[in-house]
Write a protein that holds these residues in place. Structure first.
Motif, PDB file in Angstrom:
ATOM      1  N   LEU A 203       0.946  -1.250  -0.153  1.00 37.64           N
ATOM      2  CA  LEU A 203       0.074  -0.075  -0.040  1.00 37.64           C
ATOM      3  C   LEU A 203       0.853   1.321  -0.135  1.00 37.64           C
ATOM      4  N   ARG A 204       2.079   1.181   0.478  1.00 34.88           N
ATOM      5  CA  ARG A 204       2.917   2.342   0.658  1.00 34.88           C
ATOM      6  C   ARG A 204       3.871   2.473  -0.664  1.00 34.88           C
ATOM      7  N   THR A 205       4.013   1.448  -1.473  1.00 39.51           N
ATOM      8  CA  THR A 205       4.964   1.483  -2.408  1.00 39.51           C
ATOM      9  C   THR A 205       4.469   1.392  -3.919  1.00 39.51           C
ATOM     10  N   SER A 206       3.364   0.703  -4.130  1.00 40.12           N
ATOM     11  CA  SER A 206       2.721   0.281  -5.496  1.00 40.12           C
ATOM     12  C   SER A 206       1.645   1.544  -6.158  1.00 40.12           C
ATOM     13  N   ALA A 207       2.085   1.685  -7.483  1.00 43.42           N
ATOM     14  CA  ALA A 207       0.965   2.308  -7.809  1.00 43.42           C
ATOM     15  C   ALA A 207      -0.615   1.798  -7.881  1.00 43.42           C
ATOM     16  N   PHE A 208      -0.609   0.464  -7.678  1.00 36.60           N
ATOM     17  CA  PHE A 208      -2.129   0.418  -7.693  1.00 36.60           C
ATOM     18  C   PHE A 208      -2.827   1.053  -6.132  1.00 36.60           C
ATOM     19  N   SER A 209      -1.805   0.950  -5.197  1.00 36.72           N
ATOM     20  CA  SER A 209      -2.384   1.494  -3.973  1.00 36.72           C
ATOM     21  C   SER A 209      -2.756   2.921  -4.099  1.00 36.72           C
ATOM     22  N   ARG A 210      -2.110   3.788  -5.116  1.00 35.25           N
ATOM     23  CA  ARG A 210      -2.493   5.105  -5.215  1.00 35.25           C
ATOM     24  C   ARG A 210      -3.666   5.190  -6.059  1.00 35.25           C
ATOM     25  N   HIS A 211      -3.942   4.286  -6.900  1.00 31.89           N
ATOM     26  CA  HIS A 211      -5.379   4.080  -7.588  1.00 31.89           C
ATOM     27  C   HIS A 211      -6.416   3.675  -6.453  1.00 31.89           C
ATOM     28  N   VAL A 212      -6.249   2.777  -5.524  1.00 32.62           N
ATOM     29  CA  VAL A 212      -7.114   2.580  -4.562  1.00 32.62           C
ATOM     30  C   VAL A 212      -7.455   3.577  -3.734  1.00 32.62           C
ATOM     31  N   TYR A 213      -6.578   4.517  -3.340  1.00 31.70           N
ATOM     32  CA  TYR A 213      -6.847   5.633  -2.582  1.00 31.70           C
ATOM     33  C   TYR A 213      -7.479   6.700  -3.383  1.00 31.70           C
ATOM     34  N   ALA A 214      -7.148   6.837  -4.483  1.00 32.96           N
ATOM     35  CA  ALA A 214      -7.977   7.856  -5.483  1.00 32.96           C
ATOM     36  C   ALA A 214      -9.332   7.507  -5.899  1.00 32.96           C
ATOM     37  N   ILE A 215      -9.718   6.125  -6.048  1.00 27.44           N
ATOM     38  CA  ILE A 215     -10.983   5.564  -6.161  1.00 27.44           C
ATOM     39  C   ILE A 215     -11.955   6.013  -4.897  1.00 27.44           C
ATOM     40  N   GLY A 216     -11.189   5.756  -3.620  1.00 30.96           N
ATOM     41  CA  GLY A 216     -12.095   6.018  -2.551  1.00 30.96           C
ATOM     42  C   GLY A 216     -12.166   7.583  -2.162  1.00 30.96           C
ATOM     43  N   GLY A 217     -11.183   8.459  -2.627  1.00 30.14           N
ATOM     44  CA  GLY A 217     -11.459   9.662  -2.350  1.00 30.14           C
ATOM     45  C   GLY A 217     -12.283  10.535  -3.507  1.00 30.14           C
ATOM     46  N   ASN A 218     -12.444  10.121  -4.507  1.00 35.37           N
ATOM     47  CA  ASN A 218     -13.257  10.791  -5.553  1.00 35.37           C
ATOM     48  C   ASN A 218     -13.244  10.019  -6.935  1.00 35.37           C
ATOM     49  N   GLU A 219     -14.150   8.967  -6.969  1.00 39.62           N
ATOM     50  CA  GLU A 219     -14.134   7.942  -8.211  1.00 39.62           C
ATOM     51  C   GLU A 219     -14.258   8.495  -9.555  1.00 39.62           C
ATOM     52  N   LYS A 220     -15.081   9.580  -9.821  1.00 36.36           N
ATOM     53  CA  LYS A 220     -15.265  10.499 -10.779  1.00 36.36           C
ATOM     54  C   LYS A 220     -13.872  10.985 -11.180  1.00 36.36           C
ATOM     55  N   ALA A 221     -13.278  11.714 -10.326  1.00 41.23           N
ATOM     56  CA  ALA A 221     -12.020  12.425 -10.528  1.00 41.23           C
ATOM     57  C   ALA A 221     -11.134  11.226 -11.012  1.00 41.23           C
ATOM     58  N   ALA A 222     -10.885  10.123 -10.289  1.00 40.08           N
ATOM     59  CA  ALA A 222     -10.005   9.233 -10.423  1.00 40.08           C
ATOM     60  C   ALA A 222     -10.243   8.708 -12.039  1.00 40.08           C
ATOM     61  N   ARG A 223     -11.366   8.599 -12.321  1.00 34.88           N
ATOM     62  CA  ARG A 223     -11.667   7.886 -13.841  1.00 34.88           C
ATOM     63  C   ARG A 223     -11.435   9.052 -14.753  1.00 34.88           C
ATOM     64  N   LEU A 224     -11.533  10.175 -14.291  1.00 41.85           N
ATOM     65  CA  LEU A 224     -11.227  11.380 -15.493  1.00 41.85           C
ATOM     66  C   LEU A 224      -9.586  11.425 -15.320  1.00 41.85           C
ATOM     67  N   SER A 225      -8.924  10.899 -14.395  1.00 43.36           N
ATOM     68  CA  SER A 225      -7.473  11.193 -14.268  1.00 43.36           C
ATOM     69  C   SER A 225      -6.848   9.799 -14.845  1.00 43.36           C
ATOM     70  N   GLY A 226      -7.495   8.967 -15.685  1.00 42.52           N
ATOM     71  CA  GLY A 226      -7.001   7.955 -16.175  1.00 42.52           C
ATOM     72  C   GLY A 226      -6.685   6.603 -15.138  1.00 42.52           C
ATOM     73  N   VAL A 227      -7.549   6.498 -14.283  1.00 41.46           N
ATOM     74  CA  VAL A 227      -7.232   5.282 -13.378  1.00 41.46           C
ATOM     75  C   VAL A 227      -8.293   4.389 -13.759  1.00 41.46           C
ATOM     76  N   PRO A 228      -7.611   3.128 -14.200  1.00 38.67           N
ATOM     77  CA  PRO A 228      -8.780   2.007 -14.645  1.00 38.67           C
ATOM     78  C   PRO A 228      -9.455   1.642 -13.219  1.00 38.67           C
TER      79      PRO A 228
END
Length: 336
Positions: A203-228
């Protein structure tokens, strides 16, 4: 102006730090209280004995492993109510494969882990691709897993006897109920520690974890930012199912049986550990370290109450009150 704003800013930062590490502070407070109220045996504190402390970790190992997976799900703003039933299903699977089908330990573990992974994967697909709320999907998954466990076991528990003959499981599987390091550290506790450590690093080192936090913070913004978003959500539920299956294997090894009723209520205990650990139920904020501290807090609290012979029903009430208090405190957190 900077001088006038500095003290309030420092206070806000201090309050934020307190809430960020609330589970650690809570664990320390409960630990100190447990020491203070520990019964004595031969002049020594029973609670502080190495055997008892490791028993605390062993007792929370299954819930702790499930809670680690639950942390991932809650971080994206979801929930998984099926983990207890998946534990029961995989505990049954472990017993049936070895006892009835003469499978070895390695094939059994691989098949059972893949079953948990697949179950979580399907739930993730239902939630992420078809837009069904995770609460509904996993509630249905809980019923399905229980039903499958009853069908697989014939509706009854499957006892695990060890040996080399037909109908007996390999002796190596019994190691899950043993201790290592000169008989001090329970194997389940060691597995829990390893799983938690790997999850913290991940959770502290992977790009996947950053996507997880981004989705939880704001899913719409994460999707617009290119997060799968869809793929991440499916992967998160798959991870949770995989860890629930691992807990099911450990459960079967500790109790030497697999029952379709195993794991009843474990999903609530796992959610409690995550909430006490400071992870926001709305997603986007939390940590595995907090979850581990939350699980240990519940374990220490339960242990000291048992040492004093407190009725199990009273233990449930006290644990429930602790969860309410911690959840209430989260509402006071800056930015909550």
């Amino acid at each position: 102006m900077t001088t006038e704003l500095a003290p309030p800013r420092r206070r806000v930062e201090l309050v934020s730090a307190i809430f960020r590490f609330q589970s650690l502070f809570g664990l320390v407070a409960v630990f100190v209280a447990a020491v203070a109220f520990s019964p004595r045996r031969n002049g020594e504190l029973v609670f502080l004995s190495s055997e008892n402390l490791f028993n605390v970790v062993r007792a929370v190992s299954e819930i702790g492993i499930i809670a680690v997976g639950m942390t991932f799900v809650i971080l994206i703003g979801g929930i998984d109510l099926s983990v207890g039933a998946v534990l029961g299903l995989t505990a049954v699977g472990s017993a049936v494969l070895m006892v009835d089908n003469d499978f070895g330990v390695l094939p059994t573990v691989v098949i059972v882990l893949l079953a948990g992974l697949g179950f979580g994967l399907l739930q993730g697909v239902a939630s992420a691709m078809f837009g069904i709320q995770s609460f509904i999907v996993t509630l249905a998954g809980m019923q399905i897993a229980r039903g499958l466990a009853r069908i697989w076991s014939g509706g009854q528990g499957v006892a695990i006897a060890y040996g080399d003959g037909p109908g007996e499981a390999p002796v190596a599987f019994s190691l899950l109920g043993e201790r290592t390091f000169n008989g001090l550290v329970p194997i389940p506790a060691l597995i829990f520690i390893v799983v938690a450590a790997l999850a913290v690093v991940f959770l502290r080192t992977s790009a996947f974890s950053r996507h997880v936090y981004a989705i939880g913070g704001n899913e719409k913004a994460a999707r617009l930012s290119g997060v799968p978003v869809t793929r991440v959500k499916i992967a998160v539920f798959a991870i949770c199912g995989l860890l629930a299956a691992l807990a099911g294997i450990i459960h079967a090894g500790q109790l030497n049986q697999g029952s379709p009723n195993d794991g009843f209520g474990y999903e609530l205990d796992a959610i409690a550990a995550v909430v006490i650990g400071g992870t926001s139920l709305s997603g986007g904020r939390g940590s595995v370290v907090g979850t581990v501290a939350g699980a240990l807090l519940i374990g220490v609290l339960t242990n000291i109450l048992r040492l004093h012979g407190v009725d199990s029903n009273i233990q449930l009430i006290i644990t429930g009150l602790v969860i309410i208090v911690v959840a209430g405190l989260q509402q006071l957190r800056p930015g909550a």
